[in-house]
Design an enzyme around this catalytic site. Structure first.
Site, PDB file in Angstrom:
ATOM      1  N   ASP A   1      18.169 -14.131 -25.235  1.00 46.55           N
ATOM      2  CA  ASP A   1      17.508 -12.839 -25.072  1.00 46.55           C
ATOM      3  C   ASP A   1      18.439 -11.932 -24.272  1.00 46.55           C
ATOM      4  O   ASP A   1      18.540 -12.053 -23.051  1.00 46.55           O
ATOM      5  CB  ASP A   1      16.167 -13.035 -24.349  1.00 46.55           C
ATOM      6  CG  ASP A   1      15.439 -11.716 -24.082  1.00 46.55           C
ATOM      7  OD1 ASP A   1      16.069 -10.642 -24.198  1.00 46.55           O
ATOM      8  OD2 ASP A   1      14.242 -11.765 -23.735  1.00 46.55           O
TER       9      ASP A   1
ATOM     10  N   PHE B   1      11.550 -13.678 -18.612  1.00 48.81           N
ATOM     11  CA  PHE B   1      10.747 -12.566 -19.119  1.00 48.81           C
ATOM     12  C   PHE B   1      11.200 -12.255 -20.535  1.00 48.81           C
ATOM     13  O   PHE B   1      12.378 -12.010 -20.773  1.00 48.81           O
ATOM     14  CB  PHE B   1      10.895 -11.301 -18.249  1.00 48.81           C
ATOM     15  CG  PHE B   1      10.023 -10.176 -18.738  1.00 48.81           C
ATOM     16  CD1 PHE B   1       8.683 -10.103 -18.368  1.00 48.81           C
ATOM     17  CD2 PHE B   1      10.514  -9.216 -19.613  1.00 48.81           C
ATOM     18  CE1 PHE B   1       7.862  -9.087 -18.858  1.00 48.81           C
ATOM     19  CE2 PHE B   1       9.706  -8.201 -20.103  1.00 48.81           C
ATOM     20  CZ  PHE B   1       8.380  -8.140 -19.721  1.00 48.81           C
TER      21      PHE B   1
ATOM     22  N   LYS C   1      16.884  -2.504 -25.208  1.00 51.52           N
ATOM     23  CA  LYS C   1      17.106  -1.502 -24.147  1.00 51.52           C
ATOM     24  C   LYS C   1      18.307  -0.550 -24.343  1.00 51.52           C
ATOM     25  O   LYS C   1      18.117   0.592 -24.746  1.00 51.52           O
ATOM     26  CB  LYS C   1      17.180  -2.212 -22.789  1.00 51.52           C
ATOM     27  CG  LYS C   1      15.819  -2.807 -22.390  1.00 51.52           C
ATOM     28  CD  LYS C   1      15.781  -3.278 -20.963  1.00 51.52           C
ATOM     29  CE  LYS C   1      14.369  -3.542 -20.471  1.00 51.52           C
ATOM     30  NZ  LYS C   1      13.897  -4.918 -20.582  1.00 51.52           N
TER      31      LYS C   1
HETATM   32  C1  PLP Z   1      12.668  -5.595 -21.113  1.00 49.81           C
HETATM   33  C2  PLP Z   1      12.840  -6.963 -21.627  1.00 49.81           C
HETATM   34  C3  PLP Z   1      12.090  -7.426 -22.726  1.00 49.81           C
HETATM   35  C4  PLP Z   1      10.988  -6.615 -23.360  1.00 49.81           C
HETATM   36  O1  PLP Z   1      11.461  -5.459 -23.943  1.00 49.81           O
HETATM   37  P1  PLP Z   1      10.389  -4.329 -24.416  1.00 49.81           P
HETATM   38  O2  PLP Z   1      11.247  -3.312 -25.086  1.00 49.81           O
HETATM   39  O3  PLP Z   1       9.719  -3.842 -23.182  1.00 49.81           O
HETATM   40  O4  PLP Z   1       9.445  -4.984 -25.330  1.00 49.81           O
HETATM   41  C5  PLP Z   1      12.368  -8.679 -23.210  1.00 49.81           C
HETATM   42  N1  PLP Z   1      13.319  -9.456 -22.654  1.00 49.81           N
HETATM   43  C6  PLP Z   1      14.047  -9.046 -21.594  1.00 49.81           C
HETATM   44  C7  PLP Z   1      15.094  -9.943 -21.043  1.00 49.81           C
HETATM   45  C8  PLP Z   1      13.830  -7.794 -21.035  1.00 49.81           C
HETATM   46  O5  PLP Z   1      14.522  -7.401 -19.972  1.00 49.81           O
END
Ligand code: PLP
Length: 394
Positions: free
Chosen positions: A216, A129, A245
């Site tokens: 990521d 994701f 986050k």
């Molecule tokens: C939450 C998340 C995203 C997306 O972040 P947003 O702030 O919602 O755009 C991307 N990569 C990972 C691994 C995530 O957990």
């Protein structure tokens, strides 16, 4: 009907939260809940942490926004702090995780362009994701995120997670791969923890093949797994790392950090953002870093995470619906034998907020400030839920 003036992107929302303090949030009927998901891994310091509240209030009275036409002291300071923490050379600030990943993807495409490739490719993982913007939804594996948007960019090649041989095969077969983008622990994909040595092997494949290694860490970063970044459990450095986050504790901010050749790929005009790294977001980020340090929260996440996982295992080991507890630090997944979306509602009825991901994995992302008695509460609540669930489903 409530919510009809909103686009229907989130379905029915059963809870209305109006205030928070520390590990707890309260609804519009003044019911209290323990926040075991921390606003999806955002509020690592707990809700309304006084240091963040003070920094935000102070900045609001001083200067909220200027745009990136001008130098922003807090932005410069936050970038320097992140470089010192991460071993990266420089940072581009965005407003979200997806945007941080957009910056990383653009770095990879630039890298490919510099190599003369018409269609540079980025390896991404099954179960990944990366967000919901046009490029990041293409990099995301879940069909629910991808489907219904027509033709997507062809810059991505998917590979199985935790499979080094598959990467070596791709490297041998494709000349047009310029980078790999992956989560060191998959979050939305069900708390996927790779085998020991996997991250080091990915680094090796990248070195041998001239790929940028892009991690990521939007969810795993900022202390969540018991290191500032999850790659710091190993002794490798990625070329690019993204986060968001937990960096702002609720104030929207994202960051794309880069090192070496990747840090030099953008020049003036290659990328930008009106809000990205504005004084408000960066003063919050600085307060978060200060607090993580002063309250020794990374160490606490490691210690409490191990304790919580152990307690959960102890309580659940004989349960017929239980498969395993996995994760690192305070990023914990409890896999059950069957899909269990109803446990979200039932946990809430017992005063615990959590979520279920990948259908059958209970996900816990509690605050990094977790204490032993919180582990007791989470464990006993989750155990009761899983016992009742097992009785119904077996
Ligand atoms: C939450 C998340 C995203 C997306 O972040 P947003 O702030 O919602 O755009 C991307 N990569 C990972 C691994 C995530 O957990």
């Amino acid at each position: 009907m409530p919510g009809t003036a909103l686009m229907n992107t989130y379905g029915e929302r059963k809870l209305t939260l109006v205030r928070g303090k520390g590990h707890y949030v309260w609804d519009d009927r003044d019911q209290r809940y323990f926040d075991g998901i921390s606003g999806i891994g955002v509020c690592g310091l707990g809700h309304c942490h006084p240091a963040v509240a003070a920094a935000v209030a102070e900045q609001a009275k001083t200067l909220l926004h200027t745009s990136n036409l001008y130098l922003i002291p807090a932005q410069k300071a936050l970038a320097e702090r992140l470089s010192a923490i991460s071993g990266m050379d420089n940072t581009f600030f965005s407003n979200s995780g997806a945007e941080a990943n957009e910056a990383a993807i653009k770095l990879a495409l630039r890298h490919g362009h510099n190599r003369g490739l018409a269609l540079p490719r980025i390896v991404v993982m099954e179960g990944a994701f990366h967000g919901r913007t046009f490029a990041t939804l293409t990099a995301t594996a879940n069909a629910k995120v991808r489907d219904g948007f027509g033709a997507l960019p062809e810059n991505f090649i998917r590979a199985p997670f935790n499979d080094v041989a598959a990467l070596e095969k791709l490297a041998a077969e494709h000349e047009d791969i310029v980078a790999i983008l992956l989560e060191p622990i998959q979050g939305e994909g069900g708390i996927g923890v790779p085998d020991p040595g996997y991250i080091e092997s990915v680094r090796q494949v990248c070195d041998q093949s001239g790929w940028l290694m892009m991690l990521d860490e939007v969810q795993t970063g900022n202390g969540r797994t018991g290191r500032y970044f999850a790659y710091q459990h190993s002794n490798i450095l990625p070329d690019v790392v993204t986060t968001a986050k937990g960096l702002g504790n609720g104030v929207p901010i994202g960051a794309c950090l880069a090192r070496g050749q990747a840090a030099a790929l953008f020049g003036p005009g290659s990328h930008g953002s009106t809000y990205g790294g504005n004084p408000l977001a960066c003063s919050a980020g600085l307060a978060v870093l200060d607090t993580i340090e002063s309250e020794v929260l990374i160490e606490n996440a490691e210690k409490m995470g191990a304790l919580l996982a152990e307690k959960l295992r102890e309580k659940l080991v004989d349960n017929p619906a239980f498969v395993e507890v996995r994760g690192k630090g305070l990023m914990i997944g409890i896999e059950l034998t069957t899909p269990c979306p109803e446990l979200v509602d039932r946990a809430r009825e017992r005063g615990l907020l959590l979520n279920v991901t990948a259908g059958n994995v209970i996900r816990l992302l509690p605050p990094l400030t977790l204490k032993e008695q919180d582990c007791e509460f989470i464990t006993s609540t989750v155990a009761e839920l899983v016992v009742a669930f097992a009785e119904e489903t077996n």
